[in-house]
Scaffold this motif. Structure first.
Motif, mmCIF file in Angstrom:
data_model
loop_
_atom_site.group_PDB
_atom_site.id
_atom_site.type_symbol
_atom_site.label_atom_id
_atom_site.label_comp_id
_atom_site.label_asym_id
_atom_site.label_seq_id
_atom_site.Cartn_x
_atom_site.Cartn_y
_atom_site.Cartn_z
ATOM 1 N N LEU A 1 -9.602 53.993 33.890
ATOM 2 C CA LEU A 1 -11.281 53.972 33.442
ATOM 3 C C LEU A 1 -10.918 53.010 32.383
ATOM 4 O O LEU A 1 -11.937 53.756 31.085
ATOM 5 C CB LEU A 1 -11.586 55.242 33.307
ATOM 6 N N ALA B 1 -14.615 48.598 33.275
ATOM 7 C CA ALA B 1 -15.195 48.453 34.936
ATOM 8 C C ALA B 1 -14.493 49.282 35.524
ATOM 9 O O ALA B 1 -15.544 49.526 37.285
ATOM 10 C CB ALA B 1 -14.020 47.454 34.975
ATOM 11 N N GLY B 2 -14.118 50.331 35.477
ATOM 12 C CA GLY B 2 -14.050 51.789 36.190
ATOM 13 C C GLY B 2 -15.124 52.755 35.634
ATOM 14 O O GLY B 2 -14.823 53.099 34.829
ATOM 15 N N THR C 1 -4.434 57.927 34.653
ATOM 16 C CA THR C 1 -3.238 57.475 34.163
ATOM 17 C C THR C 1 -3.285 55.314 34.423
ATOM 18 O O THR C 1 -4.238 54.531 35.397
ATOM 19 C CB THR C 1 -2.122 57.347 35.570
ATOM 20 N N LEU D 1 -1.948 51.874 34.244
ATOM 21 C CA LEU D 1 -0.154 51.334 35.018
ATOM 22 C C LEU D 1 0.707 50.518 33.522
ATOM 23 O O LEU D 1 2.285 50.399 33.996
ATOM 24 C CB LEU D 1 -1.023 49.935 34.986
ATOM 25 N N LEU D 2 0.140 50.624 32.084
ATOM 26 C CA LEU D 2 1.017 50.075 31.627
ATOM 27 C C LEU D 2 1.435 51.262 30.909
ATOM 28 O O LEU D 2 2.753 50.774 30.224
ATOM 29 C CB LEU D 2 0.048 49.491 30.030
ATOM 30 N N LEU E 1 -5.126 47.694 44.000
ATOM 31 C CA LEU E 1 -5.614 46.949 43.280
ATOM 32 C C LEU E 1 -6.447 47.024 42.068
ATOM 33 O O LEU E 1 -7.110 45.490 41.595
ATOM 34 C CB LEU E 1 -7.170 47.483 44.334
ATOM 35 N N CYS F 1 -8.429 37.988 48.878
ATOM 36 C CA CYS F 1 -9.219 37.688 49.915
ATOM 37 C C CYS F 1 -10.984 36.423 48.407
ATOM 38 O O CYS F 1 -10.545 36.787 47.183
ATOM 39 C CB CYS F 1 -9.470 38.787 49.573
ATOM 40 N N SER F 2 -11.929 36.748 49.321
ATOM 41 C CA SER F 2 -11.879 35.213 48.795
ATOM 42 C C SER F 2 -13.512 36.416 47.392
ATOM 43 O O SER F 2 -13.152 37.506 47.704
ATOM 44 C CB SER F 2 -12.954 35.110 50.032
ATOM 45 N N ASN G 1 -15.976 39.043 46.315
ATOM 46 C CA ASN G 1 -16.645 40.015 47.288
ATOM 47 C C ASN G 1 -17.905 40.199 46.741
ATOM 48 O O ASN G 1 -18.385 39.794 45.534
ATOM 49 C CB ASN G 1 -16.257 40.967 46.579
ATOM 50 N N LYS H 1 -21.337 40.545 37.320
ATOM 51 C CA LYS H 1 -20.165 39.081 37.875
ATOM 52 C C LYS H 1 -21.781 38.705 38.432
ATOM 53 O O LYS H 1 -22.687 38.807 38.155
ATOM 54 C CB LYS H 1 -19.933 39.431 39.143
HETATM 55 P P1 NAD Z 1 -12.745 45.398 39.475
HETATM 56 O O1 NAD Z 1 -13.403 44.482 37.859
HETATM 57 O O2 NAD Z 1 -14.327 46.173 39.611
HETATM 58 O O3 NAD Z 1 -12.074 46.930 39.350
HETATM 59 C C1 NAD Z 1 -10.666 47.347 38.633
HETATM 60 C C2 NAD Z 1 -10.409 48.340 38.581
HETATM 61 O O4 NAD Z 1 -8.815 48.614 37.300
HETATM 62 C C3 NAD Z 1 -11.170 49.550 37.599
HETATM 63 O O5 NAD Z 1 -11.281 50.845 37.910
HETATM 64 C C4 NAD Z 1 -10.006 49.688 36.271
HETATM 65 O O6 NAD Z 1 -10.765 50.602 36.039
HETATM 66 C C5 NAD Z 1 -8.613 49.331 36.687
HETATM 67 N N1 NAD Z 1 -7.629 49.606 35.891
HETATM 68 C C6 NAD Z 1 -7.916 48.365 34.573
HETATM 69 N N2 NAD Z 1 -6.919 48.567 34.194
HETATM 70 C C7 NAD Z 1 -6.255 49.633 34.820
HETATM 71 C C8 NAD Z 1 -4.826 49.319 34.001
HETATM 72 N N3 NAD Z 1 -4.193 49.045 33.086
HETATM 73 N N4 NAD Z 1 -4.415 50.574 34.321
HETATM 74 C C9 NAD Z 1 -5.014 51.510 35.504
HETATM 75 N N5 NAD Z 1 -5.755 51.269 35.855
HETATM 76 C C10 NAD Z 1 -6.588 49.592 35.759
HETATM 77 O O7 NAD Z 1 -12.152 44.966 40.130
HETATM 78 P P2 NAD Z 1 -12.309 44.913 41.602
HETATM 79 O O8 NAD Z 1 -13.447 43.809 41.629
HETATM 80 O O9 NAD Z 1 -12.879 45.796 42.242
HETATM 81 O O10 NAD Z 1 -11.382 43.807 41.821
HETATM 82 C C11 NAD Z 1 -10.367 44.779 42.302
HETATM 83 C C12 NAD Z 1 -9.268 43.935 43.040
HETATM 84 O O11 NAD Z 1 -9.429 43.409 43.873
HETATM 85 C C13 NAD Z 1 -7.739 43.330 42.055
HETATM 86 O O12 NAD Z 1 -7.068 42.990 42.076
HETATM 87 C C14 NAD Z 1 -8.758 41.651 41.998
HETATM 88 O O13 NAD Z 1 -8.164 40.721 42.010
HETATM 89 C C15 NAD Z 1 -8.949 41.520 43.714
HETATM 90 N N6 NAD Z 1 -9.952 41.003 44.284
HETATM 91 C C16 NAD Z 1 -11.012 41.044 43.548
HETATM 92 C C17 NAD Z 1 -12.309 40.458 44.246
HETATM 93 C C18 NAD Z 1 -13.407 40.629 43.944
HETATM 94 O O14 NAD Z 1 -14.418 39.269 44.474
HETATM 95 N N7 NAD Z 1 -14.133 41.513 43.129
HETATM 96 C C19 NAD Z 1 -12.030 39.229 45.533
HETATM 97 C C20 NAD Z 1 -10.326 39.382 46.255
HETATM 98 C C21 NAD Z 1 -9.429 39.734 45.174
#
Ligand code: NAD
Ligand code: DAU
Length: 351
Positions: free
Chosen positions: A39, A42-43, A62, A64-65, A85, A186-187, A189, A198
């Motif tokens: 959270l 971005a969460g 939780t 990841l670190l 993700l 992926c490209s 979203n 964004k």
């Molecule tokens: P986002 O930034 O909206 O969400 C990321 C989520 O990860 C959040 O809920 C955040 O709280 C959580 N998070 C961040 N650091 C964390 C940590 N240390 N431990 C646990 N949780 C943590 O990202 P998104 O746009 O939904 O992208 C999701 C995945 O898809 C990413 O890996 C991104 O690289 C990949 N991706 C995104 C896009 C895009 O267009 N948004 C395109 C291709 C790939």
């Protein structure tokens, strides 16, 4: 309840993750879905209120670190599969704070790989570690050509360099320890629940509020846009039917120059808001360029279509119209996110 699988989805409170969690929870009542998220800004658990009380859904707060906490989650929830993700995902933030991206995207991913390796302890039959990545690892294209699964990695931003590194570690864990990994790239979203810093959600919000629309540089940068629900269905297909240790590019053959996309958005928003034609386009303001700005991305999605039969379900015009409608119908969500109030939700809901 005996579940067939216990799937850990990381980053499930984020933009794409929330769509993946929703799809899996609703489509697979025989799976338990464990949403792990730290959270960050971005969460947002409000993205999941419609499924948060489903019996096959669990949330764990939780990071990841924290390797000990990750090990405990895998054990507590008897995790059989991972769909990863969670990441720092915003290129502009990576330019301001590169180390945050090194920590979460690289070290966080290695922590998760290591936790899965230790917990599964060589018992890999029927298990999967699915890493979600981006087309940005391939660098930038000129006027022609596409990124394929064999395009060499050439990242330019701290974000894309950290995602490239995480992809390398995933492959290293497969080659070195036999971890049952799979990767997709992926490209761009777009769609509901997209964080409004964004391009598309920021501009929708600014148009609603009649604020300037800051177009970087000459506006001729090109992105390849995919509706987020189509990315979620692609993840479902790759998770279930993708070849182990393989890579799939995901995209919709849908390239737009930023300025053309912004003009289309302005036109659609004027229509939806009942404003005179051309009013929103007057908000377009050219601003200083993003450093190291990749000129063009374009995904060749032939492989996933040919091998797994996946294709996008909506055209860009349909997806964009749905997205605008969603934002207009959910202005309280937008206001809570832009004001930061959404961060209280977890405390209240999970007190
Ligand atoms: P986002 O930034 O909206 O969400 C990321 C989520 O990860 C959040 O809920 C955040 O709280 C959580 N998070 C961040 N650091 C964390 C940590 N240390 N431990 C646990 N949780 C943590 O990202 P998104 O746009 O939904 O992208 C999701 C995945 O898809 C990413 O890996 C991104 O690289 C990949 N991706 C995104 C896009 C895009 O267009 N948004 C395109 C291709 C790939
Ligand atoms: O290609 C996949 C990537 O797409 C994902 O891996 C990233 O997580 C995701 O954030 C996205 O990266 P981009 O940098 O392409 O997305 P963003 O929305 O930040 O920018 C899209 C384009 O619009 C890019 O060329 C920069 C430009 N832009 C962006 C913003 C925020 C502007 O011109 N003005 C802006 O204010």
């Amino acid at each position: 309840m005996h579940y067939q699988k216990h799937i850990l989805i990381t980053g499930g409170a984020g933009f794409i993750g929330s769509h993946v969690v929703r799809l899996f929870v609703n489509r697979y009542p025989q799976y338990r879905i464990v949403n792990l998220d730290a959270l960050t800004y971005a969460g947002n658990l409000e993205n999941l209120t419609d499924i948060e009380n489903q019996p096959n859904y669990v949330f764990t707060h939780t990071n990841l670190l924290n390797p000990q906490a990750l090990a405990a989650v895998l054990e507590q929830f008897t995790i059989t599969d991972v769909v990863h993700l969670a990441a720092e995902s915003h290129v502009d933030r990576s330019i301001l704070s590169p180390l945050d991206f090194v920590y979460t995207n690289i070290i966080g991913t290695v922590n998760l790989l290591q936790a899965a390796k230790v917990y599964w302890n060589g018992q890999y039959e029927g298990k999967r570690f699915y890493h979600i990545s981006t087309d940005e690892v391939y660098g930038a294209l000129g006027d022609t050509g596409f990124f394929t699964e064999t395009t060499p990695y050439q990242p330019h931003s701290p974000y894309s360099a950290s995602k490239a590194s995480s992809d390398h570690f995933v492959r290293a864990y497969a080659d070195t320890y036999g971890l049952p990994t799979i990767i997709s790239n992926c490209s761009n979203n777009y769609g509901p629940f997209h964080f409004p810093e964004k391009l598309i959600p920021l501009f929708i919000n600014n148009i609603i509020e009649r604020k300037p629309l800051p177009v970087y540089g000459d506006g001729l940068y090109t992105r390849d846009w995919l509706f987020v629900k189509d990315h979620a269905t692609a993840i479902d297909v790759v998770f279930h039917r993708g070849k182990l240790h393989d890579t799939y590019n995901i995209g919709g053959f849908n390239e737009w120059r930023n300025i053309d996309l912004v003009k289309l958005l302005c036109q659609l928003m004027d229509e939806k808001l009942g404003r005179p034609a051309g009013e929103s386009a007057e908000l377009i303001t050219y601003v200083k360029d993003r450093p190291g700005h990749d000129r063009r991305y374009a995904i060749d999605a032939t492989k996933i279509n040919a091998e797994l039969g996946w294709a996008p379900s909506v055209t860009f015009e349909e997806g964009l119209a749905q997205t605008i409608d969603w934002y207009l119908a959910n202005t309280p969500w937008l206001q809570r996110v832009t004001s930061g109030v959404y961060q209280q939700y977890y405390k209240t809901q999970y007190a």
